[in-house]
Enzyme design. Structure first.
Site, short mmCIF file in Angstrom:
data_model
loop_
_atom_site.label_atom_id
_atom_site.label_comp_id
_atom_site.label_asym_id
_atom_site.label_seq_id
_atom_site.Cartn_x
_atom_site.Cartn_y
_atom_site.Cartn_z
N GLY A 121 0.82 -1.21 0.00
CA GLY A 121 0.00 0.00 0.00
C GLY A 121 0.85 1.25 0.00
O GLY A 121 1.78 1.37 0.80
N ASN B 280 5.89 -5.00 5.90
CA ASN B 280 6.27 -6.31 6.41
C ASN B 280 6.54 -7.34 5.31
O ASN B 280 7.57 -8.02 5.33
CB ASN B 280 5.17 -6.84 7.34
N ASP C 157 0.65 1.70 8.69
CA ASP C 157 0.25 0.89 9.84
C ASP C 157 1.24 0.99 11.00
O ASP C 157 0.90 0.62 12.12
CB ASP C 157 0.09 -0.58 9.43
N GLY D 268 -5.83 -0.59 9.58
CA GLY D 268 -5.04 -1.22 10.63
C GLY D 268 -5.68 -2.52 11.05
O GLY D 268 -6.49 -2.57 11.96
N ARG D 269 -5.32 -3.59 10.33
CA ARG D 269 -6.00 -4.87 10.53
C ARG D 269 -5.64 -5.54 11.85
O ARG D 269 -6.48 -6.13 12.51
CB ARG D 269 -5.65 -5.81 9.36
N GLU E 254 -10.12 -1.12 12.07
CA GLU E 254 -10.92 -2.04 11.26
C GLU E 254 -10.79 -3.49 11.71
O GLU E 254 -11.67 -4.31 11.44
CB GLU E 254 -10.50 -1.93 9.79
N ARG F 271 -4.52 7.62 3.44
CA ARG F 271 -3.24 6.97 3.12
C ARG F 271 -2.38 7.82 2.20
O ARG F 271 -1.16 7.80 2.30
CB ARG F 271 -3.54 5.60 2.47
#
Length: 392
Positions: A11, A106, A136, A182-183, A238, A295
């Site tokens: 992203g 990541n 994130d 932000g999972r 989220e 974003r």
């Protein structure tokens, strides 16, 4: 001497191109780097030999590039296979690529580590450096991640100003729920509260994925605050989950190719909780999901964030030219007040596959609002101070 290859993956952010501009600028200072290529849409494009010659970019264009949001080279979420690594190294040999820098989060750092391992095992002369990027803020071994400060600034301003809207409409609206990205980590949800200076200001409740969500307690808190103020502003990540680890409001949400939930206007935590408040508390409620807007929203960029994004890109080029490999550039906080930060590096083996979650002491005892420790951590990352507001 050899070519430097750079790619942008995952992203985008509002400052990702500042890292690219910093990398190009610094790379031009080193005779070891003879040319700079950019991947078109990350490794997915490079494996198709889709590249752009960044050596042709004019020096005077680089400051403009640094202010351009989203990934100028094009990004990708391509899942790299084991066979792809062999082809990648073959293409590097074919195009005399001796240096590789990937700007990402990541998943990107995992790919960097694997490429570095493959290069070492096969005797390929390829230096690999990871350049951190993610809104994130969940990369480990770095104080924070470029992209986060600007996204947090956007959310903090959005919550502050929309909170005033809710206050003005208190005769009609009761509850507003804002859902952040932000999972698994609550850094963005927490950052949305950084403009709050008074207990009665928005947000009144903040819920993050790291703390199990209790629906009954949530409704009780909404009822309590509404009885006091006549309005309630709620921020949720989220990825908030219940005590069994199930995502709130995800019962009917589809999933993408990576197995991650895909939310629509009618699914997700905010939509589900809005229905709960409406049906069980009989209150007028709205929900907002800024999603990708924050974003890449260049109008709310943190200047600190942009400067640090440039620095990590430049540091990556500097370390590659010096012969370093197998690292991710980091940001290391020297002082909180006054805020000062420098660059460093961490081994990719310690970064790949690990998520940095929001520390528990960054929230209050109830887990429903940020604590003073998070203000100290987060406010410097927003950049220049937020303009004050007046209440009549």
């Amino acid at each position: 001497m050899g070519t430097l290859l750079v790619g942008q993956t995952g992203g985008p952010t509002a400052v990702i191109n500042a890292s690219l501009a910093g990398l190009i600028t610094e790379a031009r200072q080193h005779s070891q780097i003879s040319r700079i290529y950019g991947m078109r849409h990350g490794l997915e494009g490079f494996l198709q030999e889709r590249m752009v010659d960044l050596s042709a970019v004019l020096n005077e264009s680089l400051p403009v590039l640094a202010q351009t949001p989203a990934a100028a080279l094009g990004s990708s979420r391509y899942k790299v296979s084991e066979a792809d690594y062999e082809r990648l190294l073959a293409l590097c040999r074919q195009h005399d690529i001796r240096y590789l820098a990937l700007i990402g989060g990541n998943g990107t750092m995992y790919v960097c580590q694997r490429v570095s391992e493959y290069a070492t095992a096969s005797g390929c002369d390829l230096g690999v450096m990871g350049v951190p990027k993610t809104i994130d803020n969940d990369l480990v071994l770095t104080d924070h991640t470029p992209g986060y400060g600007s996204a947090a600034r956007f959310l903090a301003l959005a919550v502050r100003d929309t909170g005033r809207d809710l206050e003005a409409m208190v005769t009609f609206d009761d509850v507003l729920i804002l859902e952040t990205l932000g999972r698994h980590a609550g850094w963005l949800a927490a950052g949305a509260a950084l403009a709050k200076t008074d207990e009665d200001e928005a947000p009144h409740l903040v819920y993050v994925p790291e703390i199990a969500f209790d629906e009954r307690r949530f409704l009780d808190e909404v009822q309590r605050i509404h009885s006091h103020l006549g309005r309630v502003f709620v921020v949720i990540g989220e990825g908030i989950k219940d005590a069994e680890g199930q995502f709130i409001g995800a019962q009917n949400a589809p999933r993408d190719a990576m197995g991650r939930l895909l939310y629509s206007a009618s699914t997700g935590a905010a939509a589900y909780l809005a229905d709960c408040v409406r049906e069980r508390l009989n209150m007028q409620v709205r929900f907002l999901r800024p999603g990708l807007i924050g974003r890449d929203f260049s109008a709310c960029v943190s200047h600190t964030d942009r400067e640090e994004a440039w620095l990590v890109g430049a540091e990556a080029a500097r370390r590659l030219a010096a012969g370093e490999s197998g690292h991710m550039v980091t940001l290391e906080r020297i002082s909180a007040n006054p805020y000062t930060c420098t660059t460093g590096a961490a081994p990719l083996s310690g970064v790949a596959g690990v998520e940095k979650l929001l520390p528990r002491d960054y929230l209050n005892a109830e887990g429903t609002m940020i604590a003073s420790a998070f203000y100290e951590y987060g406010l410097p990352l927003l950049g220049e101070p937020l303009s004050p507001l007046l209440r009549l």
